[in-house]
Write a protein that holds these residues in place. Structure first.
Motif, mmCIF file in Angstrom:
data_model
loop_
_atom_site.group_PDB
_atom_site.id
_atom_site.type_symbol
_atom_site.label_atom_id
_atom_site.label_comp_id
_atom_site.label_asym_id
_atom_site.label_seq_id
_atom_site.Cartn_x
_atom_site.Cartn_y
_atom_site.Cartn_z
ATOM 1 N N LEU A 102 0.838 -1.199 0.000
ATOM 2 C CA LEU A 102 0.000 0.000 0.000
ATOM 3 C C LEU A 102 0.873 1.248 0.000
ATOM 4 C CD1 LEU A 102 -2.725 -0.961 2.648
ATOM 5 C CD2 LEU A 102 -2.770 -1.307 0.169
ATOM 6 N N SER A 113 -3.145 6.591 2.007
ATOM 7 C CA SER A 113 -2.646 5.503 2.855
ATOM 8 C C SER A 113 -3.674 5.111 3.899
ATOM 9 C CB SER A 113 -1.339 5.918 3.535
ATOM 10 O OG SER A 113 -0.321 6.126 2.582
ATOM 11 N N ALA A 116 -6.831 3.583 2.178
ATOM 12 C CA ALA A 116 -6.591 2.207 1.727
ATOM 13 C C ALA A 116 -6.580 1.246 2.908
ATOM 14 C CB ALA A 116 -5.279 2.134 0.966
#
Length: 545
Positions: A102, A113, A116
């Motif tokens: 990620l 970030s 996700a």
């Protein structure tokens, strides 16, 4: 003093016992029961969204914590190590592995970030049936280019981070990140009360890499940061001994921080760890003696700002025992041999053997030998009689015997141009009473697909499993007549000799459970050349019996 060193020797014997018994059991294709696509990001490695995989211990009724690693190199092997999973099963901890990553650094100032991460966790909480994953405490683990991610994750999520593990490794807020990217600005964030473990291999040890950790502890005395020199090892490898130490650290973190019981539908109130209630142990000093014996924080006689922290006496002595096995011993070196010829070393990757397939187009040989000298290192004065053992670090291969390997694609798939054909090996000698252990990495690039020759296609009939069945023969075929290989992309199943076997399903799992099976045929790169077939997926669902 004699009593302390007797205890250290005992710890060392136990670590060696673990080394001899477990590593051979590691599977190249371990079970991950669930997968989810992380749509918030598109990876530059695949031009597609990352896929996250979830493993929950088969006996787990409630997930009490999650170890999360991204795809760099060592994370996959550590997470799939049998002893690592056995320890997590006892604790009720799950695992998540994400490929591609990620965010190797975890820049929490970038909203993608966090978005996700939340998407991934919430998806797993939904599809698995373990809704507590939304709130379960997390242990981030990262290696090399992903070694700053655990510290940065903890700084951005301190109330949820149970512990921090950076393996071969970065110090918190280091200026020498493994990724080469700068760390995000922490501002007034800190990791006070969160136990962190900074592991650096002996053969990669640099004072400049540990200095930021010492500086951070000095500026933040409430941060319990442990140091471990992975004595006798380097940057690219992990071992049974290291996994054993990680297991101890995780178990102690869980015992120290988790409440006896907690609700499944709300954040967990983690207990802070006070460094002054722990022990201190001198850091690695190569072949020099320790400046002070391990002791409680209050009684430590060395420089407290320079020393590493430990939970207790057991962890402090285990750290010392790790060092005792290598100190004062002579170095030995390993090289790789292919087709009867000693290969030349090749910088960062160590050695670069070529993929030279045997008649099946998949199998190949790789050998090793002891070397007299290595560029930039003192000449060896001999070597031990210990057998050199080659193992897979990562990549689509399985070990057949001591010197034979075979291509075996797995859940990583075929669409990652950086990693799908990237194979890393570790050669290891345990050494003896005179010579310290030695490790040597090698990197082989294999073609992800064979593009030349006759085309072929796979016919893979649907998989129909009745309620009573726990196994089924897979019946894919290629119009080339060549045998078809398989792997489980995700689901509670495994494949042996073209048979699919269902594995034990965690008791709180949500039904139906999806199982994705991939059939592939690699073709041949030599005459008569045969193109790789396009892989074919079949999906079936397991319903409650």
């Amino acid at each position: 003093m004699m009593k302390i060193f007797k205890e250290i020797a005992t710890c060392f014997v136990l670590l060696l016992f673990v080394s001899d018994s477990i590593f051979a059991q590691i599977k190249a294709d371990a079970v991950w029961q669930w997968s989810t696509t992380v749509n918030a990001l598109t990876s530059k490695e695949t031009n597609d969204h990352p896929t996250a995989f979830l493993w929950i211990p088969p006996n787990c009724k409630q997930v009490k914590g999650v170890v999360i690693g991204q795809h760099n190199m060592l994370e996959e092997g550590i997470l799939e190590h049998p002893a690592f999973r056995e320890n997590l099963a006892k604790l009720g901890f799950a695992e998540i592995w994400v490929t591609p990553a990620l965010d190797m650094v975890y820049d929490f100032n970038a909203t993608t970030s966090l978005t996700a991460f939340n998407e991934m966790i919430n998806s797993f909480a939904d599809i698995s049936g373990y809704s507590e994953l939304q709130f379960a405490p997390i242990i981030p683990i990262g290696h090399s280019a992903a070694a700053s991610y655990p510290w940065n994750f903890a700084a951005s999520n301190p109330s949820r981070t149970l512990a921090i593990i950076s393996v071969h490794g970065d110090a918190p807020l280091t200026n020498m990140t493994g990724s080469g990217r700068p760390n995000p600005d922490w501002g007034n964030r800190n990791i006070d009360g969160i136990p962190g473990l900074f592991v650096m291999g002996e053969y990669e040890w640099l004072e400049g890499r540990i200095a930021p950790a010492i500086a951070y502890r000095k500026a933040h005395p409430k941060a319990p940061i442990a140091y471990l020199c992975d004595a006798g090892f380097g940057h690219f490898d992990y071992s049974d001994e290291l996994v054993g130490f990680l297991n101890m650290f995780i178990a102690k973190s869980a015992k120290a921080r988790l409440p006896v019981s907690f609700a499944m539908n709300s954040p967990v109130a983690l207990k802070a760890v006070d460094p002054e209630k722990g022990w201190l142990v001198d850091r690695w000093r190569d072949n020099k003696p320790s400046v002070a014996l391990p002791a409680t924080f209050a009684n430590y006689q060395g420089n407290k700002e320079d020393a590493g922290w430990a939970f207790d006496r057991e962890m402090a002595l285990a750290t010392e025992s790790y060092y005792a096995r290598a100190k004062g011993k002579m170095p030995q070196y390993i090289g790789y041999v292919q087709a009867g010829k000693l290969l030349s070393p090749s910088g960062f990757s160590g050695f670069n053997p070529k993929f030279i397939p045997l008649a099946d187009g998949l199998t190949f040989h790789l050998h090793t030998k002891y070397l007299d000298a290595v560029v930039g290192k003192p000449a060896a004065k001999g070597h031990s009689t210990a057998k050199i053992n080659i193992t897979r670090i990562c990549g689509p291969v399985v070990k057949v015997d001591d010197s034979t390997f075979k291509i075996s694609f797995n859940r990583l798939g075929f669409n990652n141009t950086k990693r799908s054909g990237d194979v890393w090996f570790m050669a290891r000698s345990d050494g003896d009473a005179i010579y310290k252990s030695a490790v040597q990495q090698a990197n082989m690039k294999i073609p992800i697909v064979n593009k030349e020759g006759k085309a072929q296609q796979i016919n893979f009939p649907p998989i129909e499993l009745t309620r009573e069945q726990k196994e089924i023969k897979l019946k894919a075929s290629s119009d080339s007549g060549e045998p078809v290989q398989y792997y489980i992309k995700a689901g509670p199943a495994e494949i042996k000799n073209d048979k699919l076997y269902l594995t034990r399903i965690p008791p709180s799992a949500k039904y139906p459970l999806k199982v994705t099976v991939v059939a592939w045929q690699y073709g041949r790169s030599f005459s008569p050349q045969l193109q790789s077939a396009s892989p074919v997926e079949q999906v079936f669902y397991i319903t409650r019996r």
